[in-house]
Design a protein around this motif. Structure first.
Motif, PDB file in Angstrom:
ATOM      1  N   TYR A   1       2.866   6.037  10.715  1.00  0.00           N
ATOM      2  CA  TYR A   1       1.677   4.487  11.203  1.00  0.00           C
ATOM      3  C   TYR A   1       0.678   4.772  11.696  1.00  0.00           C
ATOM      4  O   TYR A   1      -0.348   4.235  11.375  1.00  0.00           O
TER       5      TYR A   1
ATOM      6  N   ILE B   1       5.831  -5.554  14.149  1.00  0.00           N
ATOM      7  CA  ILE B   1       5.529  -4.350  12.427  1.00  0.00           C
ATOM      8  C   ILE B   1       5.080  -5.923  12.051  1.00  0.00           C
ATOM      9  O   ILE B   1       3.817  -5.724  11.639  1.00  0.00           O
TER      10      ILE B   1
ATOM     11  N   LEU C   1       0.212   1.292   4.433  1.00  0.00           N
ATOM     12  CA  LEU C   1       0.135   1.031   6.058  1.00  0.00           C
ATOM     13  C   LEU C   1       1.269  -0.163   5.945  1.00  0.00           C
ATOM     14  O   LEU C   1       2.774  -0.168   7.048  1.00  0.00           O
TER      15      LEU C   1
ATOM     16  N   GLN D   1      -3.283   5.969   9.025  1.00  0.00           N
ATOM     17  CA  GLN D   1      -4.493   5.157   9.092  1.00  0.00           C
ATOM     18  C   GLN D   1      -5.560   5.803   9.438  1.00  0.00           C
ATOM     19  O   GLN D   1      -6.837   5.169   9.293  1.00  0.00           O
TER      20      GLN D   1
ATOM     21  N   TYR E   1       8.785   1.402   8.207  1.00  0.00           N
ATOM     22  CA  TYR E   1       9.196   1.473   9.474  1.00  0.00           C
ATOM     23  C   TYR E   1      10.475  -0.061  10.093  1.00  0.00           C
ATOM     24  O   TYR E   1      11.451   0.776  11.474  1.00  0.00           O
TER      25      TYR E   1
ATOM     26  N   VAL F   1       4.393   2.162   4.487  1.00  0.00           N
ATOM     27  CA  VAL F   1       5.047   3.061   6.117  1.00  0.00           C
ATOM     28  C   VAL F   1       5.909   1.414   6.912  1.00  0.00           C
ATOM     29  O   VAL F   1       6.866   1.869   7.567  1.00  0.00           O
ATOM     30  N   GLY F   2       5.171   0.892   6.623  1.00  0.00           N
ATOM     31  CA  GLY F   2       5.339  -0.283   7.444  1.00  0.00           C
ATOM     32  C   GLY F   2       7.398  -1.064   7.370  1.00  0.00           C
ATOM     33  O   GLY F   2       7.703  -1.535   7.912  1.00  0.00           O
TER      34      GLY F   2
END
Lengths: 789, 206
Positions: A92, A126, A108, A96, A115, A111-112
């Motif tokens: 995460y 998140i 993001l 960036q 996550y 990946v979020g």
């Protein structure tokens, strides 16, 4: 110029796709070799293609979908990395580093998603982070797609109740808050788009905005799919928040579309329980918003719901849905003074459909709506606007379709008034719809008052509204339409003679105003309805005294006499003559000699004065002879007069063969076993006369060309001879029969005449008949025995 | 690379408004059902892990809007589909008649390389309604249509009762797997061994 623009766009799309493919190629290589650093680098470069400003929304969507598919593979890789021990938090952080904000945001979100799935942090945190981060993109098109990406990847990871990502007690609110926030931001981007770029491209921009609408609307779909959004939360939070956004954005396109979305994505039960709130928002929308479509959509949806099951109806009553909708519509119409007529009628038509589904027993509601419609239309004269006309037809058809019973519709006092506003052509079409509905549903119309109302309603088919219109009409269409009217007339019935007679008189009064073109279609069914009534009276009571009874055969016949007279002016004398004869026969059955005589006299007058065509005369004379033969009511004097005339007409027909046939047919007038009429002399007179005519015909034929056209007449006369011979007529001798047979045999063998197969066959079968009778033996056999064949 | 690609199977569900596309997906993925009608806007998907012959796949099931006015962006998401599921309501004649349109529309828009053999699966949904009494399309008729279109597998389902849903999607997944994806073989003009840098900077910084 435009096509150039499109070609350019294709080129830009192709370039974008090429750039995307190249980078995804390297990304895949990196993924295959587990090279995270390169994977991130090439995926960021791939996503840079989405930074273009040159594509229209649909083309951009194509590019976006390709990137989207590639990101799924990257997501899988991230998950594998995570399983291999790479911390998702680290990932995460790592993404960036992407230099550009748009690719960074997509990475993001990707990946979020992993996550949240890893559950290493609460989903709500998140999601909150991601939705905030998206604020970085303020370019409307790119922002909308990025947020739609976020919406898509988070779709199955919301901390909804019952979901594996469920959080603390506020979990549903967290999920809702996230979607609402994303929705609000997207709507802002979408609305703001209209203010970008030069004014001259406004139209193009509005089209593009319209294409993007589903990205915004999708959020409402997501909200509706959240398990935890129950009625209370919907009423207290979701609907007010969404409506607030809709009202405050002050944008026509957005308001129109989003209202439609709200109505379509949330369940019917919710709408019913929050009607006031939803309807309350309508007056707050921009003046240009097409409220009628919005409200019509809502009412259609609720109507379908009501129609789906009777069990749901109490919900409607409980919240007084009709009153609320009626009120809202009145307000909207009142507020928008210049609302076009078609919009007004559309609203009433939707409300009416709603009402008949929900309150099928409340005719007063339906009538009230029609009344409101009349009020709004009054003073405007007949409508010329085709859209409004179509809506009025829908408005008027709905009760017919629902109740399937004209009786109910006739109770609606305002129904005919609404019909008044249709132009003549449409008015007639509507009348047609009504007639067909009655025929299809076999509706029963059984009082004179109802007949009166009904004929008032369908006067477009009954009366001459506009003679010019009538002339322009296609003949076949006209016939079809009038045949339906005839069927309708035949369906009108009441077992009570008094009421039935009233009904008949009412029908008569209407159809007699129909003009000469319609009368031939409408008079016959009326006559037969009446004759049926006569027969009914006949069988019912023989003993009722004439003067007391409100309806007697005599009265009916009087009325019929006048009615048939109307046909003479058309002129259709043949039809009138036939109907007179029908009436005469009915009067005969009632033992009303003077009446029957009167009808015959009318028929004779018509024959003498109006039937001029020779073929029509032949048909008419045979009808007269046939009917007269069946009459038993006449005294000797009357009968003599009538038969005398009939034979006279027969002998005066234009062509010899026609004369001959009519004259020998007259022979039956003087020998009727059933009525004990046995006048052998006059039978003989007829037959001899027929023979003379046949002779004359033959001579004429010979003179012309030796054709044997008339031999068939002799065979026909022979058959008459045999008929009466068998009956025992003393005037018919064996010799006369024998000589007739010889005459025919000679004639057939005459070499000059051409052979006539029909005549030969007829003669052969006549001879066979004689043989057959001979073989029978007994009295008949004895009679036939001496005949030589 | 090929193996990663083949782990994902893309399925598109099409059919008239109100036939139960969303409900079928929700029943299969979440084992949930709601009687309420909620229109779908645009297109989105849910995923579900499936096991076929001991291998694990991710089924990406795209639910779509049956109402045309909620499909404003077009159908770019058809691209790369491995199987197309056509749904109709056995109680609504029109929804059955429209299957042909949906099929043809899909073949035109998605333009698969071998349209003759592209896998479709047909589902006749809502067989539970009114104990089957309101049914207007017979199983025989549906099967005849499926046979005429190259033996499309056919299932009768009830998303409400979960009847046959699992079996139908198992078949859908298997057929999706059989579909040979168009290998979008991409060969870069020059293979930059050093990992070519191709910065393209246009427009603003976002």
């Amino acid at each position: 110029m435009i096509s150039d623009g499109l070609e350019d766009e294709e080129k830009w799309l192709a370039a974008g796709v090429a750039g995307l493919q190249q980078n995804s190629f390297y990304m895949h290589r990196a993924l295959d070799s587990n090279n995270l650093k390169d994977a991130l680098k090439y995926s960021a470069q791939m996503l840079s293609e989405l930074r273009t400003s040159r594509l229209s929304p649909q083309k951009y969507y194509e590019l976006y979908m390709r990137a989207f598919d590639e990101l799924r593979k990257l997501e899988m890789f991230f998950r594998e990395e995570n399983r291999r021990g790479c911390s998702v938090v680290e990932l995460y952080e790592l993404v960036q580093h992407a230099g550009n904000i748009l690719p960074r945001s997509y990475l993001l979100c990707t990946v979020g998603s992993v996550y949240i799935k890893s559950k290493e942090a609460p989903a709500k945190d998140i999601l909150k982070d991601l939705v905030e981060m998206c604020r970085g993109i303020q370019h409307p098109l790119r922002g909308l797609f990025l947020r739609s990406y976020l919406s898509q990847v988070s779709r199955d990871k919301l901390p909804d109740i019952g979901s594996e990502y469920e959080g603390d007690e506020n979990t549903v609110m967290d999920a809702i808050e996230f979607v609402l926030q994303n929705f609000t931001e997207m709507n802002k981007l979408w609305v703001r788009m209209q203010h970008q770029g030069p004014t001259r491209e406004k139209e193009k921009r509005e089209k593009e905005r319209s294409e993007l609408r589903d990205l915004v609307g999708k959020n409402l779909h997501v909200l509706s799919q959240i398990e935890g959004v129950d009625l209370d939360i919907y009423r207290e939070t979701v609907l007010p928040r969404v409506l607030e956004q809709v009202v405050n954005c002050k944008d026509e396109l957005a308001q129109c579309y989003l209202m439609d979305c709200i109505i379509q994505v949330f369940p019917d039960e919710y709408h019913l329980q929050t009607l006031e709130t939803l309807l309350g928002a309508c007056p707050q929308l921009q003046g240009t918003v097409d409220i009628k479509t919005v409200l019509a959509g809502l009412m259609e949806r609720l109507s379908n719901y009501a129609a789906s099951s009777a069990e749901v109806l109490p919900q409607f009553f409980q919240v007084e849905a009709f009153a609320k909708l009626n009120n809202a519509i009145d307000k909207v119409i009142e507020a928008q003074d210049e609302m076009p007529v078609d919009a007004v009628v559309t609203l009433y038509s939707s409300l009416l459909k709603f009402t008949i589904h929900v309150h099928s027993d409340r005719l007063d509601y339906v009538d009230r709506i029609l009344g409101a419609c009349v009020k709004k239309l009054s003073g405007k004269g007949k409508l010329s606007d085709s859209k409004a006309t179509k809506q009025i037809v829908a408005l008027l058809s709905a009760p017919l379709e629902k109740y399937k019973d004209i009786d109910t519709v006739l109770k609606l006092s305002n129904y005919p008034h609404v019909m008044e506003y249709l132009d003549d052509v449409t008015n007639k079409e509507m009348a047609n719809v009504i007639v067909q509905s009655i025929i299809k549903n076999k509706s029963c119309i059984s009082t004179a008052d109802k007949v009166e109302s009904l004929f008032g309603l369908i006067k477009g088919l009954i009366n001459n509204l506009d003679s010019k219109l009538l002339e322009e009409l296609d003949e076949e269409d006209f016939q079809e339409e009038q045949n339906y009217v005839a069927r309708l007339i035949q369906m009108l019935h009441n077992d009570n003679p008094e009421e039935m007679f009233k009904m008949i008189c009412t029908i008569k009064n209407h159809i007699l105003t129909g003009g000469t073109k319609r009368l031939p279609f409408t008079v016959p069914p009326l006559i037969f309805n009446s004759l049926q009534l006569v027969r009914q009276l006949q069988s019912q009571d023989e003993n009722a005294t004439e003067d007391e009874a409100p309806v007697t055969p005599k009265k009916i016949f009087q009325m019929l006499n006048q009615t048939i007279e109307a046909l003479i002016s058309v002129p259709v004398p043949e039809l009138a003559l036939w109907l007179y004869l029908q009436c005469a026969e009915a009067a005969n059955d009632c033992d009303l000699e003077p009446v029957a005589y009167e009808f015959f006299t009318q028929a004779y007058i018509l024959y003498e004065e109006e039937v001029t065509d020779s073929k029509a005369q032949v048909t008419a004379i045979h009808l007269i002879i046939g009917t007269l033969q069946r009459m038993h009511v006449f005294g000797i004097e009357n009968r003599d007069t009538l038969t005398h005339k009939a034979t006279g007409y027969s002998a005066k027909l234009l062509k010899k063969p026609d004369q001959c046939r009519a004259v020998y047919a007259c022979s039956h007038l003087f020998w009727v076993d059933d009525h004990d009429i046995k006048d052998g002399e006059r039978v003989m007179l007829c037959l001899k006369r027929a023979l003379r005519i046949a002779n004359a015909a033959q001579q004429m034929a010979n003179a012309a060309r030796g054709s044997s056209g008339s031999v068939i007449l002799f065979i026909e006369i022979l058959n008459k001879y045999l008929y009466f011979y068998e009956k025992g007529l003393s005037q018919i001798t064996l010799a006369s029969v024998q000589s007739l047979i010889e005459l025919i045999t000679n004639e057939m063998q005459n070499e000059n005449s051409a052979s006539d197969p029909a005549a030969e066959a007829f003669f052969a079968s006549t001879l066979r008949y004689i043989q057959f009778q001979k073989n029978k033996g007994g009295a008949v056999g004895e009679k036939y025995e001496p005949i030589k064949v | 690379m090929a193996s990663r690609r083949r782990m994902l199977l893309k399925v598109i569900i099409l059919g008239d408004s109100g036939v139960g596309k969303t409900s079928l997906m929700n029943q299969y993925v979440n084992r949930k059902f709601s009687n309420q009608y909620k229109a779908t806007i645009g297109a989105d998907f849910l995923t579900k892990e499936v096991q076929i012959d001991d291998r694990l796949f991710t089924l990406q099931i795209w639910d779509t809007a049956g109402q045309e006015r909620f499909q404003s962006l077009g159908v770019a998401f058809y691209r790369g589909a491995d199987c197309c599921v056509l749904v109709y309501d056995v109680n609504v004649q029109k929804s059955f008649e429209n299957l042909n349109n949906w099929r043809e529309e899909f073949l035109i828009q998605a333009s698969p390389s071998d349209p003759e053999n592209f896998p479709f699966v047909v589902l006749g949904n809502k067989i539970d309604v009114d104990g089957g009494n309101s049914r207007v399309v017979s199983e025989k008729k549906a099967k005849a249509w499926c046979a005429s279109k190259g033996n499309i597998p056919y299932f009768e389902t009830s998303a409400k009762e979960g009847f046959n849903v699992e079996a139908a999607f198992e078949c859908i997944a298997k057929n999706a797997l059989k579909n040979e994806p168009e290998e979008d073989i991409y060969l870069p003009d020059t293979i930059d061994v050093g990992g070519g840098q191709q910065q393209r900077s246009t427009g603003c910084e976002c």
